[in-house]
Design an enzyme around this catalytic site. Structure first.
Site, PDB file in Angstrom:
ATOM      1  N   GLN A 134      -1.523   6.359  13.620  1.00 52.33           N
ATOM      2  CA  GLN A 134       0.134   6.074  13.555  1.00 52.33           C
ATOM      3  C   GLN A 134       0.268   4.159  13.317  1.00 52.33           C
ATOM      4  OE1 GLN A 134       2.915   7.940  14.043  1.00 52.33           O
ATOM      5  NE2 GLN A 134       4.034   6.040  13.298  1.00 52.33           N
ATOM      6  N   ASP A 218       8.297   4.444  21.962  1.00 52.01           N
ATOM      7  CA  ASP A 218       7.873   5.600  22.285  1.00 52.01           C
ATOM      8  C   ASP A 218       8.593   6.562  23.183  1.00 52.01           C
ATOM      9  OD1 ASP A 218       6.371   7.947  21.545  1.00 52.01           O
ATOM     10  OD2 ASP A 218       4.431   6.973  22.457  1.00 52.01           O
TER      11      ASP A 218
HETATM   12  N1   CP Z   1       3.628  10.419  15.128  1.00 57.35           N
HETATM   13  C1   CP Z   1       2.882  11.572  15.275  1.00 57.35           C
HETATM   14  O1   CP Z   1       1.662  11.486  15.646  1.00 57.35           O
HETATM   15  O2   CP Z   1       3.345  12.481  14.921  1.00 57.35           O
HETATM   16  P1   CP Z   1       2.927  14.224  15.496  1.00 57.35           P
HETATM   17  O3   CP Z   1       2.807  14.351  17.090  1.00 57.35           O
HETATM   18  O4   CP Z   1       4.200  15.100  15.022  1.00 57.35           O
HETATM   19  O5   CP Z   1       1.814  14.222  14.690  1.00 57.35           O
END
Ligand code: CP
Length: 303
Positions: A134, A218
């Site tokens: 990420q 988050d």
């Molecule tokens: N940001 C992220 O990792 O999204 P997912 O959980 O949808 O993969």
């Protein structure tokens, strides 16, 4: 070429991370121009997701496809891992059959065990401790929109969990300042925090975002904490990132969230639609940065 893994941002040098971001920006440009680039003909990836995913799965599957390779998705339910096959045995079998493995699972130590016993590259597609993939997308997005992140200031507001830990590692690697505001009892791991002078805890969300260049949050209850949702909602309420909090940041500041977001909780109902939010581009950059990462691990640097 000796095999490399990407389990943490600390597995790569700054020069390698810097290369990856530049390459991800170039792969995005090529994709938007409709250029076909398929160096992975005949290559196969296995994507193991023991927790839900939208962006990560699609980024790796679409990325592998666009680069000319093939991806196989395995969940715990479909594979023998879910029935207790030892990770070292799984690692050895995958090394016989495919070229690269991505894994999302709770324990960082399980991902490290897989990497230790595999002779092919292993990518951390998220653990409860870290989410390094990420961060590649986040840094790419910042640099596309605002230029180098070195020397800039980032405010992280919310749960001191895997995204916060990855931001601490990113602050260490890219040389930006990170201010973190978390409710008591939800602070980041003390060892990771102590590993760099670039990250500091502050008392309030306002202090964390004061004049910063980037604001990040988050979800309040990450995967595995669903049973605590009601209690966390109360504790985290003062840590919501909303338009008023964003007004404390620099007038040029942008807002990122790895998604999925819970509107009305860690973000206000409307912040994702605010011009300061760059979350859709950030999500899109999961594709381009993951392509750059796979290319680096399977081919090396491309001039
Ligand atoms: N940001 C992220 O990792 O999204 P997912 O959980 O949808 O993969």
């Amino acid at each position: 070429m000796a095999k490399r893994d990407f389990l943490s941002l600390l597995d790569f040098s700054f020069e390698e991370l810097d290369y990856l971001i530049g390459r991800a920006i170039e792969l995005r440009r090529m994709n938007e121009a409709g250029e076909v680039y398929q160096p992975f003909t005949g290559k196969t990836a296995v994507i193991i997701l023991e927790m839900n995913s939208t962006r990560t799965r699609v980024a790796f599957e679409a990325g592998m496809n666009q680069l000319g390779g093939h991806a196989i998705f395995l969940s715990s339910n479909d594979s023998q891992l879910g029935r207790g096959e030892p990770i070292p045995d799984f690692a050895r079998v995958m090394s016989e059959m495919v070229d690269i493995v991505m894994i999302r699972t709770q324990k960082q130590s399980d991902i490290e065990c897989l990497a230790e016993h595999a002779s092919i590259p292993v990518i951390n597609a998220m653990s409860s401790f870290l989410h390094p993939c990420q961060l590649l997308a986040d840094i790419q997005t910042f640099q596309e929109l605002k230029g180098p992140i070195q020397g800039k200031t980032v405010g992280f507001v919310g749960d001191g969990y895997n995204m916060c830990h990855s931001y601490i590692n990113a602050a260490r690697q890219w040389g930006f300042n990170l201010r973190i505001a978390c409710p008591e009892g939800f602070y980041p791991d003390e060892n990771i925090l102590a590993s760099t002078n670039n990250a500091q805890m502050v008392e309030t969300p306002q202090e964390a975002v004061d004049s910063v260049d980037l604001v990040v949050t988050d979800v309040w209850s990450s995967m595995g904490h669903e049973s605590e949702e009601a209690d966390r909602r109360e504790v985290f309420q003062p840590y919501q990132v909303n338009e008023q909090l964003m007004d404390h940041a620099s007038s040029e500041a942008i807002f990122m969230h790895c998604l999925p977001a819970h509107r009305g909780e860690e973000v206000s109902e409307t912040l994702l639609d605010d011009p300061r939010a760059v979350v859709w581009r950030e999500a899109g950059n999961r594709l381009h940065s993951q392509k750059a990462l796979m290319e680096f691990l399977l081919i090396g640097k491309v001039d």
